[in-house]
Design a protein around this motif. Structure first.
Motif, short mmCIF file in Angstrom:
data_model
loop_
_atom_site.label_atom_id
_atom_site.label_comp_id
_atom_site.label_asym_id
_atom_site.label_seq_id
_atom_site.Cartn_x
_atom_site.Cartn_y
_atom_site.Cartn_z
N SER A 299 -23.81 38.16 25.91
CA SER A 299 -22.53 38.88 26.00
C SER A 299 -21.54 38.14 26.89
CB SER A 299 -22.75 40.31 26.51
OG SER A 299 -23.20 40.28 27.84
N ASP B 38 -10.20 34.96 26.67
CA ASP B 38 -10.63 36.14 25.92
C ASP B 38 -10.47 37.39 26.76
OD1 ASP B 38 -11.51 34.44 23.84
OD2 ASP B 38 -13.54 34.34 24.65
N ALA C 79 -23.37 41.28 20.50
CA ALA C 79 -22.33 40.66 19.68
C ALA C 79 -20.97 41.31 19.86
CB ALA C 79 -22.73 40.71 18.21
N TYR C 80 -20.94 42.53 20.37
CA TYR C 80 -19.68 43.27 20.48
C TYR C 80 -18.64 42.50 21.29
CZ TYR C 80 -16.37 46.78 22.11
OH TYR C 80 -15.23 47.45 22.43
N GLY D 99 -17.82 38.87 19.88
CA GLY D 99 -17.23 39.02 18.55
C GLY D 99 -15.81 39.52 18.60
N MET D 100 -15.60 40.61 19.33
CA MET D 100 -14.26 41.20 19.42
C MET D 100 -13.31 40.29 20.20
SD MET D 100 -13.05 44.83 21.06
CE MET D 100 -13.71 44.45 22.67
N ARG E 173 -13.51 36.96 20.94
CA ARG E 173 -13.21 35.66 20.33
C ARG E 173 -12.28 35.82 19.13
NH1 ARG E 173 -16.86 31.27 21.69
NH2 ARG E 173 -16.76 31.39 23.96
N LEU E 174 -12.50 36.88 18.36
CA LEU E 174 -11.65 37.14 17.19
C LEU E 174 -10.34 37.81 17.58
CD1 LEU E 174 -14.40 38.38 14.71
CD2 LEU E 174 -13.22 36.16 14.68
N ALA F 295 -12.65 44.29 14.46
CA ALA F 295 -13.96 43.63 14.45
C ALA F 295 -14.88 44.30 15.48
CB ALA F 295 -13.82 42.14 14.76
N GLY F 296 -14.35 44.61 16.66
CA GLY F 296 -15.14 45.31 17.67
C GLY F 296 -15.64 46.66 17.19
N ILE G 29 -18.44 46.01 14.61
CA ILE G 29 -19.69 45.59 15.27
C ILE G 29 -20.31 46.78 15.99
CG2 ILE G 29 -20.66 44.13 17.08
CD1 ILE G 29 -18.39 42.07 16.35
#
Length: 157
Positions: free
Chosen positions: A19, A26, A89-90, A93-94, A96-97, A102-103, A106
Motif C-alpha cells: 500500500s 500521488d 490495491a486500493y 490503484g486510486m 496512481r490513476l 477506480a478507488g 477496487i
C-alpha cells in the motif's frame, strides 16, 4: 522451527507494505480533494486498517491450524491473500490513476471478496469468520466514502 503464525503474519506484513507504492505527488493529489463533512475520523484510518490486517491474519492462522497443509487449507490461504491484495490495491490503484471511480471499484471488489471469504470460513470456524468482521464492516464505509467523494470532486472521477 518457524511457526505458522509467523509465516502468516510475515506474509500479511509484506503484502501490506504494497500500500506504500505511492509517490508524494500521488498523496498531494489526494490531499487536495474535498471530503464529506461527516468524515471526522480520518486520523483513525491507519489504526482501523492495522486492526483489520491483524484480525485478518489471526483469522487465517485459525483456519490454517484447523487442517494444516491440506489442499483445502492452501486454497483458503490463497483466498485470504487475494482479499489482502484487493485491500492493498486500493491506495496505489486510486492514487496512481488519480481516479476516485477506480478507488470505488477496487473498494467494492474488496468488500465482495471479504464477504465471500467470511461466508466461506464460517462453517470451518466461527471465530475465524468473526475476525473478518472488522474488514467486512469497514470496507463498505471506506468504499462509500470514496464514492461520496466523487460527487464532491467531479473533476477527479
Amino acid at each position: 522451527m518457524i511457526k505458522s503464525w509467523m509465516v502468516i503474519g510475515g506474509v500479511t506484513f509484506l503484502v501490506a507494505l504494497g500500500s506504500n507504492l505511492i509517490t508524494p505527488k500521488d498523496v498531494k493529489w489526494f490531499k487536495h480533494l474535498q471530503r464529506p463533512r461527516w468524515l471526522t475520523f480520518e486520523a483513525l484510518i491507519p489504526v482501523i486498517w492495522s486492526i483489520v490486517f491483524i484480525c485478518g491474519a489471526w483469522s487465517a492462522y485459525i483456519i490454517w491450524e484447523k487442517d494444516p497443509g491440506s489442499q483445502k487449507t492452501w486454497l483458503l490461504m490463497a483466498f485470504y491473500l487475494l482479499v489482502e491484495i484487493a485491500i492493498v490495491a486500493y491506495n496505489p490503484g486510486m492514487l496512481r490513476l488519480r481516479s476516485l471511480k477506480a478507488g470505488t471499484m477496487i473498494g467494492a471488489t474488496g468488500t465482495l471478496l471479504g464477504l465471500l471469504l467470511l461466508l466461506t470460513v464460517w462453517p470451518i470456524s466461527g471465530w475465524a469468520a468473526a475476525l473478518l468482521l472488522p474488514y467486512v464492516i469497514w470496507s463498505p464505509i471506506g468504499t462509500y466514502t470514496t464514492w461520496e467523494m466523487i460527487r464532491l470532486n467531479p473533476a477527479d472521477q
